[in-house]
Design a protein around this motif. Sequence first.
Motif, short mmCIF file in Angstrom:
data_model
loop_
_atom_site.label_atom_id
_atom_site.label_comp_id
_atom_site.label_asym_id
_atom_site.label_seq_id
_atom_site.Cartn_x
_atom_site.Cartn_y
_atom_site.Cartn_z
N ARG A 121 -35.07 2.71 -72.49
CA ARG A 121 -34.38 2.93 -71.23
C ARG A 121 -35.36 3.46 -70.18
O ARG A 121 -36.36 4.08 -70.51
CB ARG A 121 -33.24 3.94 -71.42
N PHE A 122 -35.03 3.21 -68.92
CA PHE A 122 -35.84 3.75 -67.84
C PHE A 122 -34.98 3.90 -66.59
O PHE A 122 -33.85 3.39 -66.53
CB PHE A 122 -37.09 2.91 -67.56
N VAL A 123 -35.51 4.64 -65.62
CA VAL A 123 -34.74 4.95 -64.41
C VAL A 123 -35.63 4.71 -63.19
O VAL A 123 -36.85 4.91 -63.24
CB VAL A 123 -34.23 6.40 -64.45
N LYS A 124 -35.03 4.23 -62.10
CA LYS A 124 -35.76 3.96 -60.86
C LYS A 124 -34.94 4.40 -59.66
O LYS A 124 -33.73 4.15 -59.60
CB LYS A 124 -36.08 2.47 -60.73
N ARG A 125 -35.63 5.02 -58.69
CA ARG A 125 -35.03 5.25 -57.38
C ARG A 125 -35.51 4.13 -56.48
O ARG A 125 -36.72 3.91 -56.33
CB ARG A 125 -35.44 6.60 -56.82
N LEU A 126 -34.59 3.37 -55.89
CA LEU A 126 -34.97 2.22 -55.08
C LEU A 126 -35.73 2.65 -53.83
O LEU A 126 -35.34 3.58 -53.13
CB LEU A 126 -33.73 1.43 -54.67
N ASP A 141 -44.22 1.02 -71.36
CA ASP A 141 -43.66 1.36 -72.68
C ASP A 141 -42.42 0.53 -72.97
O ASP A 141 -42.20 0.08 -74.09
CB ASP A 141 -43.31 2.85 -72.74
N PHE A 142 -41.60 0.33 -71.96
CA PHE A 142 -40.36 -0.43 -72.11
C PHE A 142 -40.66 -1.92 -72.29
O PHE A 142 -40.16 -2.56 -73.22
CB PHE A 142 -39.48 -0.21 -70.88
N SER A 143 -41.49 -2.49 -71.41
CA SER A 143 -41.77 -3.93 -71.47
C SER A 143 -42.52 -4.31 -72.74
O SER A 143 -42.27 -5.35 -73.34
CB SER A 143 -42.55 -4.38 -70.24
N ASP A 144 -43.44 -3.44 -73.19
CA ASP A 144 -44.18 -3.74 -74.43
C ASP A 144 -43.26 -3.71 -75.63
O ASP A 144 -43.36 -4.56 -76.53
CB ASP A 144 -45.31 -2.72 -74.62
N ALA A 145 -42.36 -2.75 -75.69
CA ALA A 145 -41.44 -2.63 -76.83
C ALA A 145 -40.49 -3.82 -76.91
O ALA A 145 -40.13 -4.27 -78.00
CB ALA A 145 -40.64 -1.34 -76.73
N MET A 146 -40.10 -4.36 -75.76
CA MET A 146 -39.17 -5.49 -75.74
C MET A 146 -39.86 -6.85 -75.67
O MET A 146 -39.21 -7.88 -75.82
CB MET A 146 -38.23 -5.37 -74.53
N GLY A 230 -41.13 5.80 -64.83
CA GLY A 230 -39.69 5.84 -64.97
C GLY A 230 -39.19 5.75 -66.39
O GLY A 230 -37.98 5.84 -66.65
N PHE A 231 -40.09 5.55 -67.38
CA PHE A 231 -39.66 5.45 -68.78
C PHE A 231 -39.09 6.77 -69.25
O PHE A 231 -39.62 7.84 -68.95
CB PHE A 231 -40.83 5.04 -69.68
N ILE A 232 -37.98 6.70 -70.01
CA ILE A 232 -37.34 7.91 -70.51
C ILE A 232 -37.59 8.00 -72.02
O ILE A 232 -37.05 7.19 -72.79
CB ILE A 232 -35.83 7.90 -70.24
N PRO A 233 -38.43 8.92 -72.46
CA PRO A 233 -38.72 9.03 -73.90
C PRO A 233 -37.49 9.49 -74.67
O PRO A 233 -36.68 10.26 -74.17
CB PRO A 233 -39.83 10.08 -73.95
N SER A 234 -37.37 8.97 -75.89
CA SER A 234 -36.22 9.34 -76.73
C SER A 234 -36.45 10.69 -77.38
O SER A 234 -37.55 11.22 -77.35
CB SER A 234 -35.97 8.27 -77.79
#
Length: 234
Positions: A121-126, A141-146, A230-234
Amino acid sequence: MDKPKSFFMFCSGDFATKLPVPAAFVEDHGLHRLRQLLLHPITQPAATSWAVKIKKINGIFYMVGGWSKFVKDNDILEMKVLSFHIVGNSTLHVAIYGHDSCLELGREQQSVEQPAVRQLRFVKRLKEYHIADQRLEIPKDFSDAMGIGSKGKIRLKDWKGRKWAINVTVRNHGVCAFSAGLKKFLTANNLEVGSILFFDFDMDSGDAIKVLLLEGRDGEEMLARAIYGGFIPS
């Protein structure tokens, strides 16, 4: 004729080194063109997966790369039967059947070498350029994992249940970004500069990213939890 969604393989010979995969299945789903393929045992926690590769050897497609680690971590022995079912574009759900033909439920505790369960998961402010330039960077981290960079496209599922096809481009240093289709998604949802969006991999569909609009304190707290990009670590 619909493409086959599943196949079975019997563990024998040198299966622990490489596992043959039906050519029709590989070619129908373009698995040989992926940089990586994710294996998810159906009895493991939702975010647990192992990355493997598809390689053609002497005219036969094999599962290699991280396949040996997948075999070791999941105690896959000779004579067991594996069922693979494709979910999305680059994930295979795996059912492991033991010598008694029953589905194995897996270990209650894995060794320290088991990949950590991660919530993707990740979060962004536009910001202005997200809307004007029609691009939004995805934390590495997100794109590599997926394995997003190898897909070319991804689907966003908004909070109203609608799905949007979005192009993915690979930028400098392997950083991926949502591109064509993003502006349509933002406009349709009346999103403006300053809006805070929460992106969460949807394990139910396997090929979509759920998007939520966070407002007020919820959005600010989620931004505070995020690391660079913006990546949210678990």
